[in-house]
Design a protein around this motif. Structure first.
Motif, mmCIF file in Angstrom:
data_model
loop_
_atom_site.group_PDB
_atom_site.id
_atom_site.type_symbol
_atom_site.label_atom_id
_atom_site.label_comp_id
_atom_site.label_asym_id
_atom_site.label_seq_id
_atom_site.Cartn_x
_atom_site.Cartn_y
_atom_site.Cartn_z
ATOM 1 N N ALA A 122 0.838 -1.207 0.000
ATOM 2 C CA ALA A 122 0.000 0.000 0.000
ATOM 3 C C ALA A 122 0.870 1.254 0.000
ATOM 4 N N SER A 123 0.311 2.345 -0.551
ATOM 5 C CA SER A 123 0.986 3.649 -0.532
ATOM 6 C C SER A 123 -0.054 4.740 -0.701
ATOM 7 N N HIS A 124 0.221 5.943 -0.194
ATOM 8 C CA HIS A 124 -0.678 7.077 -0.379
ATOM 9 C C HIS A 124 -0.584 7.589 -1.816
ATOM 10 N N GLU A 125 -1.696 8.072 -2.311
ATOM 11 C CA GLU A 125 -1.718 8.653 -3.647
ATOM 12 C C GLU A 125 -0.741 9.825 -3.684
ATOM 13 N N GLY A 126 0.248 9.731 -4.524
ATOM 14 C CA GLY A 126 1.240 10.783 -4.634
ATOM 15 C C GLY A 126 2.339 10.681 -3.596
ATOM 16 N N GLY A 127 2.204 9.744 -2.646
ATOM 17 C CA GLY A 127 3.236 9.582 -1.617
ATOM 18 C C GLY A 127 4.415 8.791 -2.145
ATOM 19 N N SER A 128 5.542 8.960 -1.495
ATOM 20 C CA SER A 128 6.762 8.296 -1.959
ATOM 21 C C SER A 128 7.056 7.007 -1.192
ATOM 22 N N GLU A 129 6.405 6.783 -0.036
ATOM 23 C CA GLU A 129 6.717 5.626 0.795
ATOM 24 C C GLU A 129 5.732 4.488 0.535
ATOM 25 N N THR A 130 6.266 3.311 0.244
ATOM 26 C CA THR A 130 5.474 2.106 0.027
ATOM 27 C C THR A 130 5.579 1.213 1.261
ATOM 28 N N VAL A 131 4.440 0.677 1.707
ATOM 29 C CA VAL A 131 4.390 -0.145 2.913
ATOM 30 C C VAL A 131 4.048 -1.578 2.515
ATOM 31 N N PHE A 132 4.776 -2.536 3.114
ATOM 32 C CA PHE A 132 4.543 -3.955 2.853
ATOM 33 C C PHE A 132 3.927 -4.608 4.089
ATOM 34 N N GLY A 133 2.908 -5.406 3.871
ATOM 35 C CA GLY A 133 2.251 -6.102 4.966
ATOM 36 C C GLY A 133 2.986 -7.369 5.360
ATOM 37 N N PRO A 134 2.487 -8.074 6.392
ATOM 38 C CA PRO A 134 3.125 -9.315 6.830
ATOM 39 C C PRO A 134 3.097 -10.361 5.716
ATOM 40 N N GLU A 135 4.147 -11.129 5.658
ATOM 41 C CA GLU A 135 4.273 -12.145 4.618
ATOM 42 C C GLU A 135 3.638 -13.454 5.071
ATOM 43 N N HIS A 136 2.861 -14.078 4.184
ATOM 44 C CA HIS A 136 2.215 -15.351 4.487
ATOM 45 C C HIS A 136 2.350 -16.305 3.313
ATOM 46 N N VAL A 137 1.855 -17.531 3.527
ATOM 47 C CA VAL A 137 1.956 -18.591 2.529
ATOM 48 C C VAL A 137 0.595 -19.241 2.350
ATOM 49 N N PHE A 138 0.271 -19.621 1.127
ATOM 50 C CA PHE A 138 -0.869 -20.500 0.887
ATOM 51 C C PHE A 138 -0.447 -21.560 -0.127
ATOM 52 N N THR A 139 -1.132 -22.687 -0.088
ATOM 53 C CA THR A 139 -0.870 -23.777 -1.026
ATOM 54 C C THR A 139 -2.158 -24.105 -1.755
ATOM 55 N N THR A 140 -2.119 -24.079 -3.064
ATOM 56 C CA THR A 140 -3.304 -24.414 -3.835
ATOM 57 C C THR A 140 -3.655 -25.886 -3.645
ATOM 58 N N LYS A 141 -4.941 -26.178 -3.772
ATOM 59 C CA LYS A 141 -5.401 -27.536 -3.548
ATOM 60 C C LYS A 141 -5.104 -28.412 -4.761
ATOM 61 N N SER A 142 -5.105 -29.698 -4.510
ATOM 62 C CA SER A 142 -4.916 -30.641 -5.611
ATOM 63 C C SER A 142 -6.257 -30.926 -6.266
ATOM 64 N N PHE A 143 -6.231 -31.509 -7.448
ATOM 65 C CA PHE A 143 -7.468 -31.862 -8.126
ATOM 66 C C PHE A 143 -8.165 -33.026 -7.422
ATOM 67 N N SER A 144 -7.372 -33.925 -6.846
ATOM 68 C CA SER A 144 -7.944 -35.112 -6.216
ATOM 69 C C SER A 144 -8.534 -34.764 -4.863
ATOM 70 N N LYS A 145 -9.737 -35.215 -4.615
ATOM 71 C CA LYS A 145 -10.393 -35.007 -3.331
ATOM 72 C C LYS A 145 -10.631 -36.325 -2.602
ATOM 73 N N GLU A 146 -10.040 -37.402 -3.105
ATOM 74 C CA GLU A 146 -10.232 -38.710 -2.497
ATOM 75 C C GLU A 146 -9.468 -38.804 -1.181
ATOM 76 N N PHE A 147 -10.101 -39.454 -0.220
ATOM 77 C CA PHE A 147 -9.456 -39.691 1.069
ATOM 78 C C PHE A 147 -8.437 -40.816 0.901
ATOM 79 N N HIS A 148 -7.223 -40.595 1.385
ATOM 80 C CA HIS A 148 -6.240 -41.673 1.374
ATOM 81 C C HIS A 148 -5.274 -41.474 2.530
ATOM 82 N N LEU A 149 -4.833 -42.591 3.097
ATOM 83 C CA LEU A 149 -3.861 -42.569 4.179
ATOM 84 C C LEU A 149 -2.458 -42.452 3.596
ATOM 85 N N PRO A 150 -1.522 -41.843 4.325
ATOM 86 C CA PRO A 150 -0.157 -41.669 3.808
ATOM 87 C C PRO A 150 0.656 -42.958 3.929
#
Length: 764
Positions: A122-150
């Protein structure tokens, strides 16, 4: 010659624009840059995700967007710019209140089963300082939805279908105890029930069973001894078996109180087991040979002959033992050897505050609590810890007396923490040659050769989580975070970890685990230690999660991973947990193997819907495996179910074999319908497991029917209470129980015999 009129107008207009711009700039400088207080992900699919953030505009027009990048590209980038080459979402402008929730959907063609890092910008309109939010992770799901044990696992029903209308009990639920323990090599497990079924020699308050896997499946033996149930109280002595050896070939059990029933004056002594050698009329402890079924008494007539106490008043407590039960440590204020001292207490009793320590082995009983150069034992001693204070061969025992820490070895006693004392034992190597203790905020490493080394000269140590088998690696907590000491070098592995979370230490009882090679650590924390989000959806407070520190399988740099976090990166709906040392009777002498021996697999419980198909809203059992273990390729490790998260009742982790081939859990779900007609059973999620299912149900008559509910008054009309019929369902984590302290009664040997209503799980 004067300036043209239109030029003057242009100059005035330019001045006005500059004044307005300057005013805006000054205002922006006055209020400061935008604020991004939180960001999180929702509605993750196989090709996209919805990202949200809390952004404060400070009253100025603010632009914002998200940027994201695959984990592989993120790790390949320079450390100073990990988001180099990231994809940016459409830029938007905040026009609402100063703090709002924004929604920005990634509708790109993301790759299924792939991890992405993201952050808000994010940054203010016309402002020079850019702010970065906390970094996080997500993992997309697989196509398979079948239950299986590892790991190619399959469910096997361990406990028998016919349980006499009863059920297998949860840890610590049978009169404050109950022994649930798996064989280290796999293929065998012991557990208890408030109901006697199968061929039993007796029916004490808690019946104990051992199930073994053979070529044709699981068979179960009722190993309950022929003891009188009236010789037991309720808490904490209602469960006879205290602990089994690591291979389940031997078992230690409490023989009951010296007197039967709750009568004054002890008119009915508890009879010893025939052929065991136990002296008649005395409290007894027995070893059972689980191959032959024979019982032998730890105490003999010659031992109790050293005491001046009458049989009903002589009390002995089990403290700890070696893994093979070849050495057992007992505590008693009575003199049980010629060189022990018995301090007088109330009339007819010895002083319970002045106990002696004794070690039993096939060579007999010997006193431990001798001060250096002393010829007689000094009462008032205690074992330094319920686990880890006795070497595996029994040759070294760490104990305390009056705030001083000692080592007993080869009939000699040495001071461990110096002449002034004040040390607190933490753990020791399996052979006892190296011990760790804290003192005045510092951590020390003691070698049995007689030298001590200060590992933390700056002090500030809060707790020790564990150590490697050779004592060359130690994990501890201080005010700055979680530290790893190895061969003289200290490394911070988790800044800001919970310095006030006592569930991870001390090593003898807490939840933290360290692999034998010292490369892997498991601990619980409510701190945000990785990019995975741990803020609870409902409470907006952090949930305790399980973290694993260590290298991937096959080698590589160690990293810190949230093993229990939702792999999609979505926010949790509750905490995760693993068991610490289980309380069984008066002590805790066993801690389940939640971490495999090589550190590559971890078994835990959580009520989080880790998978989209997790619909039971109950606590389930999961397996986390490190990158390179099984078929896992993710740098964050892989999580898979062990119990049936689509079932009604969820599961409760019990134990695992050392190599994690067998993983045992309790559930009320019928996972093998042809065998299981209902009730709570032990199951094994076994690698390459699975047994031929019978064509017909193996139970008969009423045992094939669903269990009835608990009676209104489950208290039987006997001297010993009974848990009554168990509930079928196991929803959510087991509530914390508060055990009642033992009541000291001089007329009945200092034990409580009274009748107490035993509550079912729904009443606790």
């Amino acid at each position: 010659m004067g300036r043209p009129r239109d030029a003057s107008i242009f100059a005035v207009a330019t001045l006005c624009v500059c004044v307005v711009a300057l005013s805006c700039c000054m205002k922006a400088l006055a209020v400061g840059p935008p604020q991004i207080t939180a960001s999180w992900v929702e509605v993750v699919t196989s090709a996209g995700a919805s990202l949200r953030a809390d952004i404060g505009s400070n009253g100025l027009q603010t632009k914002y967007h998200f940027e994201y990048i695959s984990d592989a590209a993120y790790r390949a980038n320079p450390k100073g710019d990990p988001f180099l080459g990231s994809v940016k979402t459409e830029e938007k402008v905040l026009t609402g209140p100063s703090v709002i929730e924004t929604l920005n959907a990634i509708n790109s063609d993301l790759t299924p089963s792939t991890a992405y890092h993201y952050r808000a910008v994010a940054s203010h309109e016309g402002g020079s300082e850019t702010v970065f939010g906390p970094e996080h992770v997500f993992t997309t799901k697989s196509f398979s939805k079948e239950f299986h044990l590892p790991d190619g696992r399959a469910w096997e029903m361990v406990s028998p279908p016919d349980k006499g209308g009863g059920a297998i009990a949860f840890p610590e639920e049978l009169f404050g105890g109950g022994d649930l323990q798996a064989a280290a090599a796999g293929g065998s497990i012991t557990y208890g029930s408030g109901t006697a079924f199968g061929e039993a020699a007796g029916a004490p308050p808690v019946s104990q069973y051992v199930s073994r896997r053979g070529p044709s499946g699981w068979s179960t033996e009722n190993v309950s001894p022929p003891l009188d149930s009236a010789a037991y109280g309720d808490h904490p002595d209602g469960a006879p078996y205290r602990v089994f050896s690591a291979d389940l070939s031997r078992a230690l059990l409490f023989g009951g109180l010296a007197c039967r029933g709750g009568l004054e004056g002890c008119p009915a002594p508890n009879m010893p087991l025939p052929g065991s050698g136990a002296p008649a009329g005395y409290m007894a402890y027995y070893l059972r040979d689980n191959t032959s079924g024979d019982f032998s008494s730890l105490l003999e007539a010659a031992d109790v002959a050293h005491s001046a106490l009458l049989p009903p008043e002589l009390e002995v407590d089990f403290v700890t033992a070696t893994p093979d039960l070849a050495h057992v440590v007992l505590s008693s204020c009575a003199a049980l050897t010629a060189n022990a001292v018995e301090v007088s207490g109330p009339p007819g009793h010895c002083d319970a505050e002045a106990p002696n320590l004794y070690e039993w082995s096939v060579a007999g009983l010997r006193a431990i609590n001798f001060l250096p150069e002393a010829a007689l034992a000094t009462p008032g001693a205690a074992v330094a810890a319920p686990l880890g204070a006795v070497s595996e061969d029994g040759s070294r025992i760490y104990w305390t007396d009056g705030g001083q820490l000692y080592l007993r070895e080869a009939n000699q006693t040495r001071e461990v923490d110096g002449n002034e004392g004040g040390g607190t034992f933490q753990t020791a190597t399996p052979d006892g040659s190296v011990a760790l203790f804290t003192k005045a905020g510092k951590l020390y490493r003691f070698a049995a050769a007689g030298t001590s080394e200060d590992l933390t000269p700056a002090g500030g140590v809060v707790g020790v989580l564990g150590a490697s088998a050779d004592g060359e690696t130690v994990y501890y907590q201080d005010a700055n975070g979680l530290q790893r000491w190895h061969a003289g070098t200290t490394t911070t592995i988790a800044e800001g970890a919970d310095a006030t979370l006592p569930s991870d230490y001390p090593p003898a009882t807490a939840t933290a685990r360290v692999s034998a090679d010292g490369l892997h650590l498991v601990f619980i924390s409510k701190a945000q230690l990785t990019p995975f989000d741990i803020i609870d959806v409902a409470t907006k407070l952090p949930d305790a999660q399980l973290y694993v520190y260590g290298p991937p399988v096959g080698g590589g740099p160690a990293s810190l991973i949230c093993a229990s976090c939702k792999q999609t990166g979505e926010r949790p709906i509750g905490p995760a947990s693993i068991p610490g040392t289980l309380q069984n009777g008066s002590t805790g002498a066993y801690r389940p193997r939640a971490l495999s021996g090589d550190g590559s697999r971890l078994f835990f419980e959580t009520g989080n819907d880790v998978f989209a198909s997790d619909t039971n809203s109950a606590t389930d059992v999961y397996e986390w495996e490190a990158q390179g273990a099984g078929g896992c390729q993710s740098t964050f490790g892989c999580v898979a179910p062990i119990s049936d998260f689509a079932g009604r009742d969820g599961g409760k982790f019990i134990d695992a074999s050392a190599d994690a081939t067998d993983v045992y859990f309790l559930t009320g779900d019928s996972l093998v319908p042809q065998l299981d007609p209902g009730s709570i059973d032990v199951y094994d999620a076994r690698v390459n497991g699975g047994l031929p299912e019978p064509e017909e149900k193996v139970c008969v008559a009423d045992n094939c029917q669903p269990l009835p509910g608990e009676p209104e008054d489950p208290t039987p009309g006997t001297l010993v209470p009974n848990p009554g019929n168990p509930r079928l369902r196991v929803i959510g984590p087991k509530p914390k129980k508060h055990h009642r302290k033992r009541h000291k009664s001089h007329s009945r040997g200092g034990r409580e015999h009274g009748k107490t209503k035993h509550m079912g799980r729904g009443e606790r």
